[in-house]
Design an enzyme around this catalytic site. Sequence first.
Site, PDB file in Angstrom:
ATOM      1  N   ASP B  11       0.856  -1.181   0.000  1.00 25.00           N
ATOM      2  CA  ASP B  11       0.000   0.000   0.000  1.00 25.00           C
ATOM      3  C   ASP B  11       0.892   1.230   0.000  1.00 25.00           C
ATOM      4  O   ASP B  11       1.752   1.375   0.869  1.00 25.00           O
ATOM      5  CB  ASP B  11      -0.897   0.020   1.241  1.00 25.00           C
ATOM      6  CG  ASP B  11      -1.993  -1.037   1.140  1.00 25.00           C
ATOM      7  OD1 ASP B  11      -2.122  -1.655   0.066  1.00 25.00           O
ATOM      8  OD2 ASP B  11      -2.702  -1.251   2.140  1.00 25.00           O
ATOM      9  N   ASP B 130     -13.942  -6.353  -4.578  1.00 29.16           N
ATOM     10  CA  ASP B 130     -14.070  -6.424  -3.120  1.00 29.16           C
ATOM     11  C   ASP B 130     -15.451  -6.972  -2.809  1.00 29.16           C
ATOM     12  O   ASP B 130     -16.460  -6.391  -3.219  1.00 29.16           O
ATOM     13  CB  ASP B 130     -13.902  -5.031  -2.493  1.00 29.16           C
ATOM     14  CG  ASP B 130     -12.482  -4.500  -2.663  1.00 29.16           C
ATOM     15  OD1 ASP B 130     -11.567  -5.318  -2.910  1.00 29.16           O
ATOM     16  OD2 ASP B 130     -12.283  -3.275  -2.545  1.00 29.16           O
TER      17      ASP B 130
END
Lengths: 188, 245
Positions: B11, B130
């Site tokens: 990330d 997701d």
Amino acid sequence: MKPRIKVISAGYGNLFSVSKALEKAGAVLVKEDGDGEDALVLPGVGAFDTGAKAIQGLVLGGKPFLGICLGMQLLFEGSEEGSLKGIGLLDGKVRRMKAEKLPHLGWNTVSFEDSLLGEGLQDEWFYFVHSYACPKSECVKGWTEYGQKFPAVVEKGNVFGVQFHPEKSGSAGIKLLENFVEAVRQWK
Amino acid sequence: MLAKRIIPCLDVRDGRVVKGKQFQDLKDQGSPSALASYYDGQGADELVFLDVAATKESRSAMLETVRQTASQVFIPLTVGGGIRTVKEAETLFKNGADKVSVNSAAVEQPDLVVELSREFGSQSIVVAIDSLSGKVYSRSGSKKTSLRTVGWAKKAQELGAGELLLTSIGADGMQTGFDVGLLNEVCGSVSIPVIASGGAGKMEDFLEALKVADAALAASTFHTKKILIPELKGFLKEKGMVVRS
């Protein structure tokens, strides 16, 4: 002196990574519109006809030449994938693979047979992304298994081709490019 | 034989790694390219960079990060986070990315997947999904959509996705195992490779996920060194799984 290599684009290859990997392998890059190169490298991903169009009029001369992925397939006479002609330096036609899942995407091993490029790399892992495979012939110097046994490496005189992406195959890929750069050096 | 892939995910915000503070042996702990080199050395099969800010500044920092990484790390690199146009994807490819991952933008404008795959080939387009309780969530999991996960997975393949990155929101960050039920459902309905994400906590979790999926992705489990990739690969190999070693 370091061998001078020109990278030619055919379709959407990762030119950035190919160039950086060749530099790491000991080559000096010549700009695409430059001259004085000792060898040519043709990377490429994408459709056969797009690549065939991009390289129309390309003169190879007798210099060492390395085709990567689509660049390898373009060395042959043609492909089931398109209607345009390849460079035709090698005989036969590229055909769609017979496998459960396509593209053949990921890391696989290569069994080299008397290969200049594969020296010191027997059964190493390389990164593949393709759905079509080149025809079997005497110039095949490396094989891979995926649904079928198919040519991963071809070598014929000054012409070299690899179905996988050495620029994405970690240290094994860099070593293979070093072998190519060394072949170029000896060619001079 | 094709190997199952192990993929660390980084990330990144404004060109710096957000998690992964445990890397005291790296000179620059916050540098994505330093961490990428570390993972390359550990035997990671691929890397994913996710721009978690996706602001204009963060995006341009990401370009530099990708360039720097692709100059020294020679394994496939996927970049995601806020990519909404063909132009943005093209810039990433020109700077060394191999694949782009699209999530919310694909949900909101499915034609983007069509355009991207037509332009760059489906092999370089990852659609990230997701999922929670069978439904697709967008905007980093904050917005529930009307799409069913399996239906959207099939649709994404039709649109031209070359791979799916499937994250179970419920399992993500829990370290209690991947959502194998979800993986079974999705892998059974598409023919493109599926990357399992969310829930990795122990080595057995990877084994279970990889019996179904083609690849497994994790972030903190690797960043905290709870699991080391060489050990994980040794374990998987021992269990009869094909991995690159």
